[in-house]
Design an enzyme around this catalytic site. Structure first.
Site, PDB file in Angstrom:
ATOM      1  N   ARG A  47      36.586  40.415   8.276  1.00  0.00           N
ATOM      2  CA  ARG A  47      37.750  39.818   7.626  1.00  0.00           C
ATOM      3  C   ARG A  47      38.823  39.558   8.679  1.00  0.00           C
ATOM      4  O   ARG A  47      38.671  39.931   9.839  1.00  0.00           O
ATOM      5  CB  ARG A  47      38.266  40.669   6.452  1.00  0.00           C
ATOM      6  CG  ARG A  47      38.048  42.141   6.538  1.00  0.00           C
ATOM      7  CD  ARG A  47      38.860  42.812   7.612  1.00  0.00           C
ATOM      8  NE  ARG A  47      40.267  42.488   7.507  1.00  0.00           N
ATOM      9  CZ  ARG A  47      41.141  42.562   8.494  1.00  0.00           C
ATOM     10  NH1 ARG A  47      40.763  42.957   9.714  1.00  0.00           N
ATOM     11  NH2 ARG A  47      42.408  42.247   8.328  1.00  0.00           N
ATOM     12  N   GLY A  48      39.920  38.917   8.250  1.00  0.00           N
ATOM     13  CA  GLY A  48      40.927  38.484   9.203  1.00  0.00           C
ATOM     14  C   GLY A  48      40.571  37.059   9.611  1.00  0.00           C
ATOM     15  O   GLY A  48      39.412  36.783   9.954  1.00  0.00           O
ATOM     16  N   ALA A  49      41.566  36.164   9.578  1.00  0.00           N
ATOM     17  CA  ALA A  49      41.284  34.728   9.712  1.00  0.00           C
ATOM     18  C   ALA A  49      40.419  34.351  10.928  1.00  0.00           C
ATOM     19  O   ALA A  49      39.366  33.713  10.763  1.00  0.00           O
ATOM     20  CB  ALA A  49      42.601  33.952   9.697  1.00  0.00           C
ATOM     21  N   ARG A  92      35.608  32.258   1.423  1.00  0.00           N
ATOM     22  CA  ARG A  92      37.009  32.657   1.241  1.00  0.00           C
ATOM     23  C   ARG A  92      37.883  31.405   1.416  1.00  0.00           C
ATOM     24  O   ARG A  92      37.735  30.691   2.407  1.00  0.00           O
ATOM     25  CB  ARG A  92      37.397  33.757   2.244  1.00  0.00           C
ATOM     26  CG  ARG A  92      36.594  35.045   2.007  1.00  0.00           C
ATOM     27  CD  ARG A  92      37.222  36.223   2.695  1.00  0.00           C
ATOM     28  NE  ARG A  92      38.434  36.671   2.027  1.00  0.00           N
ATOM     29  CZ  ARG A  92      39.288  37.549   2.568  1.00  0.00           C
ATOM     30  NH1 ARG A  92      39.079  38.031   3.757  1.00  0.00           N
ATOM     31  NH2 ARG A  92      40.371  37.938   1.896  1.00  0.00           N
ATOM     32  N   GLN A 199      44.115  47.582   4.320  1.00  0.00           N
ATOM     33  CA  GLN A 199      43.773  47.168   5.693  1.00  0.00           C
ATOM     34  C   GLN A 199      44.706  47.804   6.721  1.00  0.00           C
ATOM     35  O   GLN A 199      44.311  48.014   7.866  1.00  0.00           O
ATOM     36  CB  GLN A 199      43.838  45.638   5.827  1.00  0.00           C
ATOM     37  CG  GLN A 199      42.678  44.897   5.177  1.00  0.00           C
ATOM     38  CD  GLN A 199      42.997  44.474   3.759  1.00  0.00           C
ATOM     39  OE1 GLN A 199      43.786  45.121   3.077  1.00  0.00           O
ATOM     40  NE2 GLN A 199      42.381  43.404   3.288  1.00  0.00           N
ATOM     41  N   ASP A 240      47.010  33.679   7.857  1.00  0.00           N
ATOM     42  CA  ASP A 240      45.721  33.118   7.426  1.00  0.00           C
ATOM     43  C   ASP A 240      45.753  31.602   7.427  1.00  0.00           C
ATOM     44  O   ASP A 240      44.729  30.945   7.595  1.00  0.00           O
ATOM     45  CB  ASP A 240      45.357  33.635   6.035  1.00  0.00           C
ATOM     46  CG  ASP A 240      44.837  35.053   6.168  1.00  0.00           C
ATOM     47  OD1 ASP A 240      45.670  35.967   6.241  1.00  0.00           O
ATOM     48  OD2 ASP A 240      43.612  35.224   6.261  1.00  0.00           O
ATOM     49  N   ASN A 250      49.900  34.823   4.458  1.00  0.00           N
ATOM     50  CA  ASN A 250      49.321  36.039   5.051  1.00  0.00           C
ATOM     51  C   ASN A 250      49.105  37.043   3.922  1.00  0.00           C
ATOM     52  O   ASN A 250      49.425  36.778   2.756  1.00  0.00           O
ATOM     53  CB  ASN A 250      50.236  36.592   6.151  1.00  0.00           C
ATOM     54  CG  ASN A 250      49.550  37.676   6.957  1.00  0.00           C
ATOM     55  OD1 ASN A 250      48.436  37.495   7.437  1.00  0.00           O
ATOM     56  ND2 ASN A 250      50.163  38.839   7.078  1.00  0.00           N
ATOM     57  N   LYS A 251      48.575  38.188   4.278  1.00  0.00           N
ATOM     58  CA  LYS A 251      48.233  39.223   3.291  1.00  0.00           C
ATOM     59  C   LYS A 251      49.365  39.453   2.289  1.00  0.00           C
ATOM     60  O   LYS A 251      50.534  39.494   2.662  1.00  0.00           O
ATOM     61  CB  LYS A 251      47.911  40.518   4.037  1.00  0.00           C
ATOM     62  CG  LYS A 251      47.540  41.713   3.192  1.00  0.00           C
ATOM     63  CD  LYS A 251      46.421  41.449   2.225  1.00  0.00           C
ATOM     64  CE  LYS A 251      45.146  40.957   2.878  1.00  0.00           C
ATOM     65  NZ  LYS A 251      44.189  40.338   1.897  1.00  0.00           N
TER      66      LYS A 251
HETATM   67  O1  MRU Z   1      41.940  39.838   3.337  1.00  0.00           O
HETATM   68  P1  MRU Z   1      41.931  39.974   4.825  1.00  0.00           P
HETATM   69  O2  MRU Z   1      41.728  41.369   5.283  1.00  0.00           O
HETATM   70  O3  MRU Z   1      40.967  38.994   5.461  1.00  0.00           O
HETATM   71  O4  MRU Z   1      43.387  39.525   5.277  1.00  0.00           O
HETATM   72  C1  MRU Z   1      43.704  39.488   6.634  1.00  0.00           C
HETATM   73  C2  MRU Z   1      45.109  39.098   6.907  1.00  0.00           C
HETATM   74  O5  MRU Z   1      45.876  38.800   6.023  1.00  0.00           O
HETATM   75  C3  MRU Z   1      45.519  39.021   8.357  1.00  0.00           C
HETATM   76  O6  MRU Z   1      46.860  39.381   8.494  1.00  0.00           O
HETATM   77  C4  MRU Z   1      45.331  37.581   8.855  1.00  0.00           C
HETATM   78  O7  MRU Z   1      44.051  37.119   8.580  1.00  0.00           O
HETATM   79  C5  MRU Z   1      45.573  37.483  10.327  1.00  0.00           C
HETATM   80  S1  MRU Z   1      44.300  38.242  11.278  1.00  0.00           S
HETATM   81  C6  MRU Z   1      44.598  37.988  12.901  1.00  0.00           C
END
Ligand code: MRU
Length: 353
Positions: A47-49, A92, A199, A240, A250-251
């Protein structure tokens, strides 16, 4: 670099450090085909963009390897790989890096189709490796630029995980933190736990402890009070998807801490590579926001914490309007308002911001 590998191509398979199991267990999910990978992306194993985009790029390689053994002819091969790209794109919806990486792989595929299978697969793999290397390089550059904004002896609040676990390595927001720590700036990190999937508590805290970076974990609802007590000098998180006007998805919870920060006169910085900017989307209102399973809110780590039939709203991300964002740290420099202009210049390779 980190002492662990989030994403690794090994023996024609994609090996993912299972983020759903951390910090209790360091285990791996081995993807031998793109469907296993698609499932892993959906379940947040990876996970994470940037990590989502990168692993999907390797997914295209897995799909091409499988198609080679099944296809009747080149046309059939192309159809099978295109179908895999389509399936991976459905995993996603918010992180634009997924679509960015898939379209890059798709272009490569279309350009190579006249060649033999072995050459196509080899070139697709090289392209995925290139995305990996570029991501690491971009993160180190962001670390370097971003660290200039970090005052010695200051405290940084971060949300979710934008670290080595969310990228090829090093991280975006946590890359800045790593860099500043390495420069001996004596920083302290406050980590939002980041409900519903934790997270922050599970992944960012794990990375900070592993690196020996001083950090304090708080629950999300403590951020405002910490700001009031003067414990936070800077807010720093990843993204994201960033719209052309600088609105940042973002999250979930990033918006709340940004509004709180503005009220307390605390700067808010976002660290993200240019691949996270979606110039085709004018404002944050048009960014698709993923809604996840309601049980992620009714439960906490497998334990039911709410009535089974209570209604739930579970958006995985929110959008912080650009007026709350002091600057966007990218691999080409720090973008400042007005973002429409600075983003346009950065995307067009003009270093005048
Ligand atoms: O749902 P996730 O864990 O994929 O969400 C991740 C985030 O929101 C991160 O802050 C974002 O992707 C940046 S990662 C460098």
């Amino acid at each position: 670099m980190s002492a662990f590998k989030t994403i690794e191509w090994k023996d024609d398979q994609l090996v993912l450090l299972d983020c759903t199991k951390l910090p209790v267990e360091e285990s791996y999910v081995v993807c031998k085909d793109y469907r296993t990978l698609a499932d892993a992306i959906r379940r947040l194993v990876v996970r994470g963009a940037p990590a989502i985009g990168l692993s999907a790029a390797y997914g295209v390689v897995l799909a091409a390897m499988e198609a080679r053994g099944k296809a009747k002819d080149k046309e059939d091969f192309a159809r099978l790989v295109r179908k895999a790209i389509e399936d991976l794109s459905q995993t996603r919806p918010t992180a634009v890096n997924l679509f960015w990486a898939l379209s890059r792989m798709n272009k490569k595929l279309e350009d190579l189709l006249f060649l033999d299978y072995g050459t196509i697969i080899k070139s697709l793999l090289e392209e995925a490796h290139r995305i990996y290397e570029e991501d690491v390089k971009a993160n180190i550059q962001m670390g370097k630029y971003g660290s200039e904004l970090v005052l010695p002896n200051s405290s940084i609040l971060t949300h979710c995980n934008a670290g080595a676990l969310a990228t090829a390595d090093y991280g975006t927001a946590l890359g800045v933190i790593r860099y500043a720590h390495k420069q001996g700036k004596n920083i302290h990190v406050y980590i939002d736990e980041t409900r519903p999937l934790l997270q922050g508590a599970r992944l960012t805290a794990w990375e900070m402890v592993k690196e020996g970076i001083p950090a304090t974990l708080i629950t999300d609802n403590m951020a405002g009070y910490c700001m009031k007590l003067g414990k936070i000098d800077m807010v720093l998180f990843g993204a994201d998807r960033i719209a052309a006007n600088g609105d940042v998805a973002n999250k979930i919870g990033s918006y709340s801490i940004s509004v709180l920060a503005k009220e307390h006169g605390i700067p808010v910085y976002v660290a993200a590579p240019l691949s996270t900017i979606d110039i085709n989307i004018e404002s944050g209102d048009d960014i698709p926001i993923e809604e996840r399973d309601k049980d992620e809110v009714r439960h906490l780590y497998g334990v039911q914490t709410a009535p089974a039939d209570v209604d739930v709203f579970n958006p995985a991300f929110d959008v912080t309007p650009n007026q709350y964002i002091t600057g966007i740290i990218t691999e080409v420099g720090i973008l400042r308002p007005p973002y429409k202009l600075s983003i346009e210049k950065a995307i067009n390779g003009l270093r005048t911001f």
